[in-house]
Write an enzyme that holds these catalytic residues in place. Structure first.
Site, PDB file in Angstrom:
ATOM      1  N   CYS A   1     -14.020  73.610 -13.881  1.00  0.00           N
ATOM      2  CA  CYS A   1     -14.791  74.888 -12.930  1.00  0.00           C
ATOM      3  C   CYS A   1     -15.636  74.215 -12.156  1.00  0.00           C
ATOM      4  CB  CYS A   1     -15.839  75.664 -14.288  1.00  0.00           C
ATOM      5  SG  CYS A   1     -16.404  77.854 -13.523  1.00  0.00           S
TER       6      CYS A   1
ATOM      7  N   HIS B   1     -10.776  77.324 -16.673  1.00  0.00           N
ATOM      8  CA  HIS B   1     -11.386  76.377 -18.052  1.00  0.00           C
ATOM      9  C   HIS B   1     -10.209  76.608 -19.609  1.00  0.00           C
ATOM     10  CE1 HIS B   1     -15.502  77.368 -16.986  1.00  0.00           C
ATOM     11  NE2 HIS B   1     -15.388  77.698 -16.564  1.00  0.00           N
TER      12      HIS B   1
ATOM     13  N   GLU C   1      -9.880  74.912 -22.299  1.00  0.00           N
ATOM     14  CA  GLU C   1     -11.029  74.605 -23.498  1.00  0.00           C
ATOM     15  C   GLU C   1     -10.146  75.727 -24.619  1.00  0.00           C
ATOM     16  OE1 GLU C   1     -14.867  75.185 -20.583  1.00  0.00           O
ATOM     17  OE2 GLU C   1     -12.529  74.806 -20.298  1.00  0.00           O
TER      18      GLU C   1
END
Length: 538
Positions: free
Chosen positions: A386, A511, A513
């Site tokens: 990001c 994202h 993750e």
């Protein structure tokens, strides 16, 4: 007559102190039940008045976890998704703000037919409706409901009353309460103290709720005599007193609770049809062992501005651990403050890899740009997420002659705003929920590191941002060597960037993750960690 199978509910409350580990306790119970084939969901209740977690300060509340449908939620939903290996909807995070706004909207619409709107029954009914909505949408066998905060908090009282009512309405065999407390050890006295647990349980009983199980958190294991004392004074069965001492990894907690025979007690209490004599956590146990690898060691630096609270980067930290376990290396994570006048190159020189996470605001951005420059010059594998990707694009642009290249988030009137706000975002004035949020498709370009990592043409990843790669400078950046390896299906928005002549230089707008799992590491993190290890080895 056809039998209707009801969803079972496990309510988790906390006492004595906050941040005691209710989320991990809930997720661990869920992992155990899921391993036996049950479909398990989870709900997190946050008693604060905010509508969602989107505008909360990371220093106070940790990271904001984003669901696939675009809800900004509490970080505990990340624990639930990782432990249960599910994707939860935004409705799985209930806040006081959501509850009261829903009730007020109904009152304005005339739904209550002129009745005086009160905490009981209107607020409590709405809380119960929101809890049940999760199970109705997904048809779960078991739903875990964690109430944030501690028993005795003023803001928790309507929720406790609603949960008390829920128990009566669902029936004794379909709902149980688990109370998580802390058993402190006093060095001066040389012993554990159970009084806080006793008082916390008494406080819970004053609301009309009697716990079925008490989970005792402690720094060291407590003995059987102490368990018997807690069982006696708190009026629960001895088998219902569960000790979860501090562990080296949060992923060990399901194994600890399995040894404490949690599965047997819950199965008996809720009349669950599972084989309690079988051990189903073999794969999980192997994953935990792989997390304890001692050699070889790699060091990855996370360069951000919220490093004083590691929970601000919770999902990134866990995703790195998942990837390291899959590769078979020991991971050392260094959190490096980007909010400094000059980033210390001596610190960077000790790193095998660099990760720049997401964030908002200008503070700390120059430190991130320095980290990108260091990685380019010294051929250190670097991963930007990001705002991290934005930093990569800005620094690359500056290197090819766009001297004042930057993001219009930080500076207005730029000659080279290589990162700019989306046109539709410029019309939005309010703060919360005004970003590109949730899961979007991304098309990958072949013969790139991104494609090699996923080995797919089309992927879906979660977003949380307002600013994007500025297409006005696409041609110039590409002509100077920037690779655009991922984009939206219509090729309009750039989702991933790379450099060719570098061990691993990759930035993504989304994202990744949020989708990493301990038993199924995210492919981008695996590719990054493997590159870090290979680069160090060579």
């Amino acid at each position: 007559m056809e039998l209707i199978y009801l969803t079972k509910y496990i309510i988790i409350t906390g006492g004595v102190v906050s941040s005691i580990g209710k989320g991990i306790t809930s997720a661990s119970i869920g992992r155990i039940l899921r391993s036996h084939g049950l479909k398990v969901g989870a709900v997190k209740i946050d008693p604060y008045l905010n509508w969602d977690s989107g505008t909360l300060n990371p220093y106070q509340h940790g990271e904001v976890f984003v669901t696939y449908d675009g809800m900004e939620t509490d970080l505990d939903l990340g624990h639930y998704e990782r432990f249960l290996d599910v994707e939860l909807p935004g409705t799985a995070n209930i806040t006081t703000g959501k509850v009261y706004q829903s009730v007020i909207n109904k009152e304005r619409n005339g739904d209550f037919l002129g009745a005086c709107v009160q905490i009981i029954p209107h607020i409590t009914d709405e809380i119960k409706r929101m809890i049940r909505k999760t199970s109705e949408n997904e048809d779960y066998d078991v739903v875990l409901v964690e109430l944030g905060g501690t028993v005795g908090d003023i803001e928790s009282q309507p929720f406790l009353e609603a949960l008390r009512q829920l128990r009566n309405e669902e029936g004794y065999d379909n709902l149980m309460f688990v109370h998580v407390t802390f058993v402190p050890y006093l060095n001066a006295a040389g012993e554990f103290k159970t009084k806080p647990t006793q008082h916390s349980t008494k406080e819970l009983r004053s609301t009309g709720i009697s716990p079925d199980m008490i989970v005792c958190r402690s720094q060291e294991p407590i003995d059987d005599d102490l368990k018997r004392k807690i069982a006696h004074f708190c009026d629960v069965a001895y088998d219902a007193v569960i000790n979860t001492p501090d562990a080296s990894s949060i992923y060990e907690v399901p194994l600890v609770m399995e040894k404490e025979n949690v599965k047997q007690y819950i199965a008996d209490r809720l009349k669950l049809d599972i084989d309690v004599d079988s051990f189903k956590l073999t794969e999980w146990s192997e994953m935990v062992k792989s997390l304890k690898t001692e050699d070889p060691i790699i060091t990855i630096g996370v360069v951000g501005k919220y490093i004083s609270l590691e929970d601000a980067y919770m999902s990134i930290r866990e995703a790195l651990k998942h990837a390291a376990a899959e590769i078979g290396v020991k991971l050392n994570i260094e959190f490096i403050n980007s909010d400094v006048e000059v980033l210390d190159t001596n610190i960077l020189s000790n790193l095998d890899g660099i990760l720049i996470p997401g964030g908002f605001g200008e503070r700390g951005i120059e430190g991130k740009l320095e980290a990108v420059e260091y990685a380019i010059v010294n051929k250190v594998p670097i991963f930007g997420i990001c705002l991290g990707m934005h930093s990569m694009v800005i620094q690359f642009a500056r290197r090819i002659g766009m001297k004042d290249a930057n993001s219009s988030e930080f500076v207005r009137g730029l000659k080279y705003p290589v990162i700019d706000m989306m046109e539709e975002q410029k019309k939005i004035k309010q703060m919360g929920g005004s970003m590109r949020l949730g899961s979007y498709e991304c098309k990958l370009k072949k013969n790139t590191k991104a494609y090699d990592a996923y080995n797919e043409d089309l992927i879906q990843e979660r977003h949380r941002h307002r600013y994007e790669f500025n297409n006005k400078f696409k041609e110039e950046l590409v002509n100077n060597g920037l690779i655009l390896s991922g984009s939206t299906v219509d090729d309009f928005l750039i989702e991933m960037v790379e450099l060719d002549n570098h061990p691993w230089f990759l930035g993504c707008q989304f994202h990744p993750e949020f989708k990493s799992r301990p038993n199924r590491a995210h492919p981008l993190f695996v590719s990054f960690v493997k590159s870090v290890y290979d680069t160090k080895s060579n």
